[in-house]
Design an enzyme around this catalytic site. Sequence first.
Site, mmCIF file in Angstrom:
data_model
loop_
_atom_site.group_PDB
_atom_site.id
_atom_site.type_symbol
_atom_site.label_atom_id
_atom_site.label_comp_id
_atom_site.label_asym_id
_atom_site.label_seq_id
_atom_site.Cartn_x
_atom_site.Cartn_y
_atom_site.Cartn_z
ATOM 1 N N SER A 106 0.826 -1.209 0.000
ATOM 2 C CA SER A 106 0.000 0.000 0.000
ATOM 3 C C SER A 106 0.854 1.251 0.000
ATOM 4 O O SER A 106 0.398 2.313 -0.396
ATOM 5 C CB SER A 106 -0.855 0.067 1.269
ATOM 6 O OG SER A 106 -1.695 -1.029 1.358
ATOM 7 N N HIS B 134 -2.239 -3.433 -6.717
ATOM 8 C CA HIS B 134 -2.720 -3.023 -5.392
ATOM 9 C C HIS B 134 -4.239 -3.150 -5.279
ATOM 10 O O HIS B 134 -4.985 -2.355 -5.848
ATOM 11 C CB HIS B 134 -2.271 -1.577 -5.122
ATOM 12 C CG HIS B 134 -2.645 -1.078 -3.773
ATOM 13 N ND1 HIS B 134 -3.129 0.187 -3.547
ATOM 14 C CD2 HIS B 134 -2.639 -1.680 -2.568
ATOM 15 C CE1 HIS B 134 -3.381 0.343 -2.260
ATOM 16 N NE2 HIS B 134 -3.100 -0.780 -1.648
ATOM 17 N N GLU C 42 -5.205 -0.823 -8.328
ATOM 18 C CA GLU C 42 -4.226 0.118 -8.886
ATOM 19 C C GLU C 42 -3.058 -0.687 -9.462
ATOM 20 O O GLU C 42 -2.469 -1.504 -8.759
ATOM 21 C CB GLU C 42 -3.706 1.055 -7.787
ATOM 22 C CG GLU C 42 -4.776 2.000 -7.245
ATOM 23 C CD GLU C 42 -4.301 2.898 -6.094
ATOM 24 O OE1 GLU C 42 -4.875 3.979 -5.920
ATOM 25 O OE2 GLU C 42 -3.371 2.504 -5.355
ATOM 26 N N ASN D 168 -4.700 6.203 -1.603
ATOM 27 C CA ASN D 168 -4.187 6.488 -0.259
ATOM 28 C C ASN D 168 -3.534 7.863 -0.159
ATOM 29 O O ASN D 168 -3.317 8.366 0.934
ATOM 30 C CB ASN D 168 -3.218 5.396 0.206
ATOM 31 C CG ASN D 168 -3.979 4.160 0.661
ATOM 32 O OD1 ASN D 168 -5.128 4.255 1.102
ATOM 33 N ND2 ASN D 168 -3.361 3.002 0.536
#
Length: 391
Positions: free
Chosen positions: A123, A144, A156, A194
Amino acid sequence: MTDLIVGVLGAGTMGSGIAQVAAAAGHQVILADPFAGAADRARDAHAKTMAREVEKGRLSRDQADHLLARIQYLTPGRDDYSAFAPAGLVIEAIIEDLGIKKSTFKGLEAATTDRAILASNTSSLSITAIAAACRRPERVVGIHFFNPAPVLPLVEIVPGVITDPDVTARSRTLVDAWGKTTVLASDTPGFIVNRIARPFYGEALRIFEEGLADKATIDWAMKEAGFKMGPFELMDLIGNDVNYAVSTSVFEAFGYDPKYRPFLSQRRLVDGGLFGRKTGRGHFDYRPGATNPEPTRDPELAEAIAPRVIAVLINAAADALFWRVASARDIDLAMTKGVNYPKGLLAWADQLGPATVLSRLDRLFAEYGEERYRASPLLRQVAAENRPFHP
Ligand SMILES: NC(=O)c1ccc[n+]([C@@H]2O[C@H](COP(=O)([O-])OP(=O)(O)OC[C@H]3O[C@@H](n4cnc5c(N)ncnc54)[C@H](O)[C@@H]3O)[C@@H](O)[C@H]2O)c1
């Protein structure tokens, strides 16, 4: 494509979810975890999930049994990756530690064929840094997933600076074929989601710390604005420990850019072991019989909260576009499919008018004089040219 064998290393939350997704798409899956009991726990969890799917009529018993039979659960010795020899793709989902991931990739590379794609579900770590451990870093890529992987559609795809474009393209095609929505992100801290989502938590924490409103009211205001969950209940669901760790890691990875500074009130919850739902207390109290404060349903207060959080979020999206983290389309897809935002943030800016969003930020910047409210050059440019982000 389903004749490709998929390896998954790490049978925790993410690894077991990813293994389920690949098996559901028809692949033979090798799910390995060297820690005693981890693979068995994943097997039990999968059996339970499948029983539920059958009960709800989403799968026949036969389909569920076939899916389970496609997953091989292994407990190899530490540093023994030989089980992955037949895999065309290995997805790593182990502990978030760069040193450990690097030595793992070295081992994975030695155990697999040259054509195999080696992917990390990290992450927050750099794909380029992980790939640097390999003789052929070209075949390392980020894939991801979001938690829970079988439910959330977004993935992702993150090429490192040395990743072969063909590896990126093959990964994307494959994951698309699994029914996921893929977006392409550059190897930058937090990738798309994120990074851009930080202010959803941060600005809410900040409004609370300033004493502008209490947590229940801030959550209420954000839900009135269309978000499925308020920031505080969402932090409690994710876990304040996990959410704070992501904020800290993004902050560090940006060289302590004050824009990404984590917030003390959340730090204190972590210090106190108030992680959220999983520990019974967090921002709110989840213990049996506990009562939580009701929001102050004041429309004026809602107006002081939601547009401010949304403006800072839009600024983060505009800045990610400015720094070429991803395309405008992928930035909006990532936030709607990965974290369920009611609208893409750039589309939201277009709807509100980029100039309106800019003037909100400029007012906040004038008031506080802090970096976190400095408008992205792209937002300023788009507003000045009176054009939308999405042509
Ligand atoms: N949990 C999330 O919401 C989430 C979302 C997206 C990505 N990720 C990333 O996915 C990865 C895994 O996270 P998780 O939440 O599934 O963690 P987890 O703790 O649930 O599972 C990790 C698993 O890896 C195993 N493991 C630990 N060290 C290992 C090693 N050296 N070799 C092999 N196996 C090892 C553990 O036994 C455990 O089963 C991390 O990189 C994390 O950043 C997590």
